[in-house]
Design an enzyme around this catalytic site. Structure first.
Site, PDB file in Angstrom:
ATOM      1  N   HIS A  52       0.891   8.450  -4.635  1.00 48.83           N
ATOM      2  CA  HIS A  52      -0.275   8.204  -3.805  1.00 48.83           C
ATOM      3  C   HIS A  52      -1.077   9.483  -3.631  1.00 48.83           C
ATOM      4  O   HIS A  52      -0.495  10.541  -3.405  1.00 48.83           O
ATOM      5  CB  HIS A  52       0.185   7.683  -2.432  1.00 48.83           C
ATOM      6  CG  HIS A  52      -0.921   7.137  -1.583  1.00 48.83           C
ATOM      7  ND1 HIS A  52      -0.919   7.246  -0.221  1.00 48.83           N
ATOM      8  CD2 HIS A  52      -2.060   6.483  -1.904  1.00 48.83           C
ATOM      9  CE1 HIS A  52      -2.014   6.658   0.266  1.00 48.83           C
ATOM     10  NE2 HIS A  52      -2.720   6.187  -0.736  1.00 48.83           N
ATOM     11  N   PRO A 103     -30.816 -10.830   3.069  1.00 49.01           N
ATOM     12  CA  PRO A 103     -31.819  -9.764   2.931  1.00 49.01           C
ATOM     13  C   PRO A 103     -31.403  -8.580   2.049  1.00 49.01           C
ATOM     14  O   PRO A 103     -32.235  -8.010   1.363  1.00 49.01           O
ATOM     15  CB  PRO A 103     -32.031  -9.279   4.368  1.00 49.01           C
ATOM     16  CG  PRO A 103     -31.372 -10.277   5.248  1.00 49.01           C
ATOM     17  CD  PRO A 103     -30.341 -10.998   4.442  1.00 49.01           C
ATOM     18  N   GLU A 160      -9.239  -1.549  -5.192  1.00 48.67           N
ATOM     19  CA  GLU A 160      -9.417  -2.341  -3.982  1.00 48.67           C
ATOM     20  C   GLU A 160     -10.922  -2.691  -3.931  1.00 48.67           C
ATOM     21  O   GLU A 160     -11.387  -3.462  -4.759  1.00 48.67           O
ATOM     22  CB  GLU A 160      -8.944  -1.525  -2.778  1.00 48.67           C
ATOM     23  CG  GLU A 160      -8.814  -2.333  -1.514  1.00 48.67           C
ATOM     24  CD  GLU A 160      -8.836  -1.438  -0.304  1.00 48.67           C
ATOM     25  OE1 GLU A 160      -9.572  -0.436  -0.303  1.00 48.67           O
ATOM     26  OE2 GLU A 160      -8.106  -1.730   0.664  1.00 48.67           O
ATOM     27  N   GLU A 218      -4.624  -5.652   4.122  1.00 48.80           N
ATOM     28  CA  GLU A 218      -4.401  -4.730   5.249  1.00 48.80           C
ATOM     29  C   GLU A 218      -5.145  -5.179   6.511  1.00 48.80           C
ATOM     30  O   GLU A 218      -4.649  -4.991   7.620  1.00 48.80           O
ATOM     31  CB  GLU A 218      -4.805  -3.302   4.863  1.00 48.80           C
ATOM     32  CG  GLU A 218      -6.248  -3.174   4.436  1.00 48.80           C
ATOM     33  CD  GLU A 218      -6.634  -1.754   3.995  1.00 48.80           C
ATOM     34  OE1 GLU A 218      -5.792  -0.860   4.011  1.00 48.80           O
ATOM     35  OE2 GLU A 218      -7.814  -1.560   3.635  1.00 48.80           O
ATOM     36  N   GLU A 221      -3.973  10.054  -1.128  1.00 50.09           N
ATOM     37  CA  GLU A 221      -4.973   9.722  -0.112  1.00 50.09           C
ATOM     38  C   GLU A 221      -5.821  10.962   0.083  1.00 50.09           C
ATOM     39  O   GLU A 221      -5.307  12.031   0.403  1.00 50.09           O
ATOM     40  CB  GLU A 221      -4.298   9.299   1.199  1.00 50.09           C
ATOM     41  CG  GLU A 221      -5.276   9.015   2.333  1.00 50.09           C
ATOM     42  CD  GLU A 221      -6.370   7.994   1.970  1.00 50.09           C
ATOM     43  OE1 GLU A 221      -6.030   6.816   1.782  1.00 50.09           O
ATOM     44  OE2 GLU A 221      -7.554   8.379   1.877  1.00 50.09           O
TER      45      GLU A 221
END
Ligand code: NOJ
Ligand code: CA
Length: 672
Positions: free
Chosen positions: A377, A186, A466, A472, A379
């Site tokens: 990194h 759908p 990603e 993970e 985040e």
């Protein structure tokens, strides 16, 4: 490392023919260069439609085109159109990729359609390549704010095709796939891949998303094989808001007579603009390890407060030493900077303050002395407001330290809380970060991204993403079944490189069992990777990423004979061939970097034998091979650790049968 690709992008040759004519009523046909694709464009009852044939199979019936600005203001009824035609023949050399030369041949038609009751004009550009076609809208309204409410573009499939799909979600792409008829799908996220009853493959996605929102693909409630573009809206209901010029992403329909052809295509890149001519020699594809899996397992933590901190100076040095000794180019460090204890609060991270047990100056010096790249990194936890305030300072900080690679992350709801992850607000954010990173010579690995759309052709520092239910999930949920990675190359991966982070050797997650502390609600204490060791290594070749991670803890790699297959593994290729594939069942790929071939295969829950021939070696020389394959008794749940290593010689007329266990695979290195 091992790249020979030229760093300056170059065009081979171009032919441009422009023909122009005006019609008040029209049917116009656009053929691909080899005429395998035929697009018919028609004005019927004042409305504009396209339909498409591939290898003489009608794949898309009349599908509407048009835009809606607001109630009673649509560009959908037209009185006449003018047509411009052009051709382009060329090729270019990417900075990194699955092949060192990309052929770019297409025929183009621009339709300039005049609205029925007014003086506005809409431009719809169609391009036909031999591996698919695409269209986009261009609309100009001088110095005015354009509020687009809806794009009417349809994909009216002519048959109830067999498809592989994930649910549309305005915030995440981390999902498992369904395999059903399209009538049972759908509302799906792109890329939307399907196979017609005649056996042809179709995948619908978008290319070059900029100053627009991303799309999902929505089924018509009454005609269940007719789908349309659905845009992820701003909180006030507007789908796209721009000043004067509205240029949609390309709505791309990739086409192939076989599944492998989907993987080999460069359509998404070809639909993007070439990069500016400048020096890109600093952009190097790498393989890497990292202080990462241990946190996902709950063996250590990102934050400092429980005295279980992963990113210490000492631990990072161990990773750097291991990388330097074992043919690995880079080390990712997560949890080195303060803020993890305040996850979810505004301004939790400032991106530049190390925890006291992490000496970033010492680490960058140490890494440099060993010729190892550090992957920094960022985040954000989704706090865009805060990240944008800090962006310049955060990139400058890494740049001053000589850190070139940065993994970004957006785990968590977006701040401002009114906006969606996949709406225009975030598209503009991701693209701002990409452009800003280029200014600071920073290469990006974006987690929780917008769906990639080939912008890496224009910005080769946008290296990987990603946007997939990756490794993970195996650490703290029921995980990903073996069929998942047999679907990804033909769905999510068609949009661009994928940082799936494969390469787990301790499949049952046993080695550090006693040190694991549950931190994720989805963890029922039974997590495991669902594949054999050979499958894990094969994924590093099959799931293309120019930054490819060997994601396990180094303790699990130390002195492991199968790790030989990961050492010095290239992440950019001169050529790629899909030797055999059936979506959701198995994939066998051969990729060449200079004189070395890497051949890799994976299978789903079913064991199977693959017959390999080596005619791609072309010459009659002898080649050495080493093969890591499943053991006789390997099984992805029961005995995932079993594997065999075999060495020998082959030539272009050799044949070999390789057995893959349930959830298994193989990896073979062939060299002169
Ligand atoms: C989600 C990312 O996908 C993962 O790689 C990362 O470790 C965590 N967020 C924490 O930033
Ligand atoms: Ca993630």
């Amino acid at each position: 490392m091992k790249t020979n690709l030229k760093n300056i992008l170059k065009l081979s040759f171009i032919t441009l023919i422009v023909l122009s004519k005006t019609f008040s009523f029209a049917t116009e046909v656009l053929f691909s260069p080899s005429k395998n694709i035929e697009i018919k464009l028609q004005l019927i009852d004042k409305k504009l439609y396209y339909q498409a044939k591939f290898n003489n199979e009608k794949i898309i019936n009349n599908s509407l085109l048009g835009l809606v600005f607001q109630e009673n203001d649509s560009l959908v009824n037209f009185k006449s159109m003018k047509i411009e035609k052009s051709e382009y023949r060329g090729s270019w050399e990417p900075v990194w990729g699955q092949s060192d030369k990309i052929v770019e041949n297409y025929n183009e038609i621009s339709l300039l359609v005049n609205e029925l009751n007014g003086s506005r004009q809409l431009k719809v550009v169609f391009r036909a390549y031999d591996d698919g076609f695409a269209f986009r809208y261009k609309f100009y309204d001088n110095d005015k704010i354009v509020n687009l409410m809806e794009e009417l573009s349809q994909f009216n499939f002519s048959k109830n095709n067999n498809c592989w799909w994930i649910w549309a979600d305005y915030n995440t792409l981390e999902k498992l796939y369904f395999n059903t008829k399209i009538a049972k799908a759908p509302h799906v996220a792109a890329p939307f891949t399907m196979q017609t009853p005649k056996g042809n493959f179709i995948s619908v996605y978008e290319a070059a998303i900029d100053k627009y929102s991303s799309m999902t693909i929505l089924q018509n409630e009454k005609e269940k094989t007719n789908f349309r573009v659905n845009l992820v809206r701003w909180s006030d209901g507007v789908a796209v808001r721009v000043l004067d010029s509205l240029i949609s992403p390309w709505r791309a329909v990739q086409l192939s007579p076989n599944a492998g052809g989907l993987m080999e295509s460069s359509l998404v890149l070809n639909l993007n603009e070439p990069a500016k001519e400048q020096d890109y020699s600093w952009i190097k594809p790498i393989n890497y390890i990292g202080i990462w899996w241990e946190m996902h397992l709950g063996v250590s933590e990102w934050k400092l407060e429980n005295n279980r901190h992963g990113a210490t100076t000492e631990n990072t040095k161990r990773y750097i030493d291991f990388a330097a000794k074992n043919g690995i180019d880079g080390v990712l460090i997560e949890g080195w900077n303060t803020g993890w204890e305040d996850w979810g609060k505004p301004d939790a991270f400032d991106f530049v303050t190390p925890y006291p047990d992490f000496d970033i100056y010492e680490i960058t010096k140490y890494a440099k002395s060993k010729n190892i790249e550090i992957i920094g990194h960022h985040e954000t936890g989704g706090d865009i407001v805060s990240y944008e305030k800090n962006l310049d300072r955060a990139f400058k900080f890494y740049n001053n330290l000589g850190i070139k690679y940065v993994k970004t992350g957006y785990a968590g709801p977006v701040n401002p809380p009114t906006e969606h992850h996949h709406g225009q607000y975030m598209v503009e954010h991701y693209n701002k970060v990409m452009r800003k990173a280029m200014e600071y010579n920073i290469i990006l690995d974006v987690h929780e991204p917008i769906i990639p759309s080939g912008l890496a052709r224009t910005y080769p520092n946008l290296m990987t993403f990603e946007g997939v239910r990756g490794m993970e999930w195996n650490a703290w949920s029921d995980g990903n079944p073996p069929s998942h990675t047999c679907i990804l190359p033909f769905t999510r991966a068609l949009a661009g490189p994928m940082d799936y982070t494969p390469g787990i050797f301790d499949i049952k997650l046993e080695k550090f069992k006693d040190k694991r502390v549950k931190w994720n609600d989805l963890d029922r204490g039974e997590s495991s990777v669902h594949s054999t060791i050979s499958n894990q290594i094969a994924l590093m070749i099959i799931l293309y990423s120019p930054m490819q991670m060997a994601s396990d803890m180094i303790e699990n790699y130390e002195n492991h004979p199968a790790f030989e297959f990961i050492k010095n593994m290239p992440t950019t290729w001169n050529e790629t061939k899909v030797l055999d594939a059936k979506i959701g069942e198995y994939v066998v790929v051969a990729r060449r970097n200079n004189k070395k071939w890497y051949i890799a295969g994976i299978t789903n829950e079913k064991a199977r034998k693959i017959n390999l021939n080596f005619d791609f070696l072309k010459d009659s020389k002898e080649y050495k091979f080493s093969l890591c394959s499943d053991g006789k008794k390997s099984h992805y749940e029961k005995r995932p650790h079993l594997y065999n290593i075999t060495n020998g010689t082959i030539s272009s007329n050799s044949k070999m049968q390789i057995r893959m266990a349930k959830g298994g695979g193989f990896i073979m290195i062939v060299e002169e």
